[in-house]
Scaffold this motif. Sequence first.
Motif, PDB file in Angstrom:
ATOM      1  N   UNK A  51       0.823  -1.207   0.000  1.00 18.35           N
ATOM      2  CA  UNK A  51       0.000   0.000   0.000  1.00 18.35           C
ATOM      3  C   UNK A  51       0.858   1.259   0.000  1.00 18.35           C
ATOM      4  N   UNK A  52       1.939   1.242   0.783  1.00 16.65           N
ATOM      5  CA  UNK A  52       2.831   2.399   0.830  1.00 16.65           C
ATOM      6  C   UNK A  52       3.490   2.640  -0.523  1.00 16.65           C
ATOM      7  N   UNK A  53       3.934   1.590  -1.169  1.00 16.16           N
ATOM      8  CA  UNK A  53       4.572   1.734  -2.474  1.00 16.16           C
ATOM      9  C   UNK A  53       3.570   2.235  -3.512  1.00 16.16           C
ATOM     10  N   UNK A  54       2.347   1.726  -3.453  1.00 21.55           N
ATOM     11  CA  UNK A  54       1.333   2.170  -4.408  1.00 21.55           C
ATOM     12  C   UNK A  54       0.947   3.635  -4.224  1.00 21.55           C
ATOM     13  N   UNK A  55       1.150   4.167  -3.024  1.00 17.86           N
ATOM     14  CA  UNK A  55       0.837   5.577  -2.789  1.00 17.86           C
ATOM     15  C   UNK A  55       2.049   6.475  -2.931  1.00 17.86           C
ATOM     16  N   UNK A  56       3.196   5.909  -3.376  1.00 18.44           N
ATOM     17  CA  UNK A  56       4.322   6.757  -3.711  1.00 18.44           C
ATOM     18  C   UNK A  56       5.599   6.567  -2.907  1.00 18.44           C
ATOM     19  N   UNK A  57       5.615   5.685  -1.930  1.00 15.58           N
ATOM     20  CA  UNK A  57       6.831   5.458  -1.144  1.00 15.58           C
ATOM     21  C   UNK A  57       7.881   4.779  -2.029  1.00 15.58           C
ATOM     22  N   UNK A  58       9.102   5.290  -1.975  1.00 16.02           N
ATOM     23  CA  UNK A  58      10.163   4.751  -2.829  1.00 16.02           C
ATOM     24  C   UNK A  58      11.385   4.278  -2.062  1.00 16.02           C
ATOM     25  N   UNK A  59      11.313   4.234  -0.722  1.00 18.34           N
ATOM     26  CA  UNK A  59      12.433   3.750   0.079  1.00 18.34           C
ATOM     27  C   UNK A  59      11.890   3.062   1.324  1.00 18.34           C
ATOM     28  N   UNK A  60      12.750   2.323   2.018  1.00 18.77           N
ATOM     29  CA  UNK A  60      12.316   1.667   3.252  1.00 18.77           C
ATOM     30  C   UNK A  60      11.893   2.670   4.304  1.00 18.77           C
ATOM     31  N   UNK A  61      12.573   3.805   4.360  1.00 20.97           N
ATOM     32  CA  UNK A  61      12.202   4.853   5.325  1.00 20.97           C
ATOM     33  C   UNK A  61      10.819   5.398   4.987  1.00 20.97           C
ATOM     34  N   UNK A  62      10.560   5.626   3.716  1.00 14.98           N
ATOM     35  CA  UNK A  62       9.253   6.147   3.310  1.00 14.98           C
ATOM     36  C   UNK A  62       8.154   5.116   3.581  1.00 14.98           C
ATOM     37  N   UNK A  63       8.457   3.838   3.394  1.00 16.87           N
ATOM     38  CA  UNK A  63       7.476   2.789   3.679  1.00 16.87           C
ATOM     39  C   UNK A  63       7.172   2.733   5.169  1.00 16.87           C
ATOM     40  N   UNK A  64       8.201   2.893   6.005  1.00 18.62           N
ATOM     41  CA  UNK A  64       7.973   2.825   7.451  1.00 18.62           C
ATOM     42  C   UNK A  64       7.210   4.015   7.979  1.00 18.62           C
ATOM     43  N   UNK A  65       7.248   5.129   7.276  1.00 23.80           N
ATOM     44  CA  UNK A  65       6.513   6.314   7.717  1.00 23.80           C
ATOM     45  C   UNK A  65       5.060   6.131   7.428  1.00 23.80           C
TER      46      UNK A  65
END
Length: 65
Positions: A51-65
């Motif tokens: 879900x995080x990647x589909x909404x624009x997260x491009x790194x592990x830090x962004x996914x964890x946020x």
Amino acid sequence: MLVIMWLSRPIDSLTSSDVADLRRFLILVADPRDARGLRYPALAPLCAAVSAVLTGARSLIAISE
């Protein structure tokens, strides 16, 4: 209104045949965690990460946020 480019042509809405059941594929991913201390199935964090990647997260830090 949802507009999606599907094979280079815009469509106004998705039908049930256009949407893949992601859970069906994520269940097949092996859980690398040790059996001790498992509090939730591996499907939960996998769905959160997807879900995080589909909404624009491009790194592990962004996914964890």
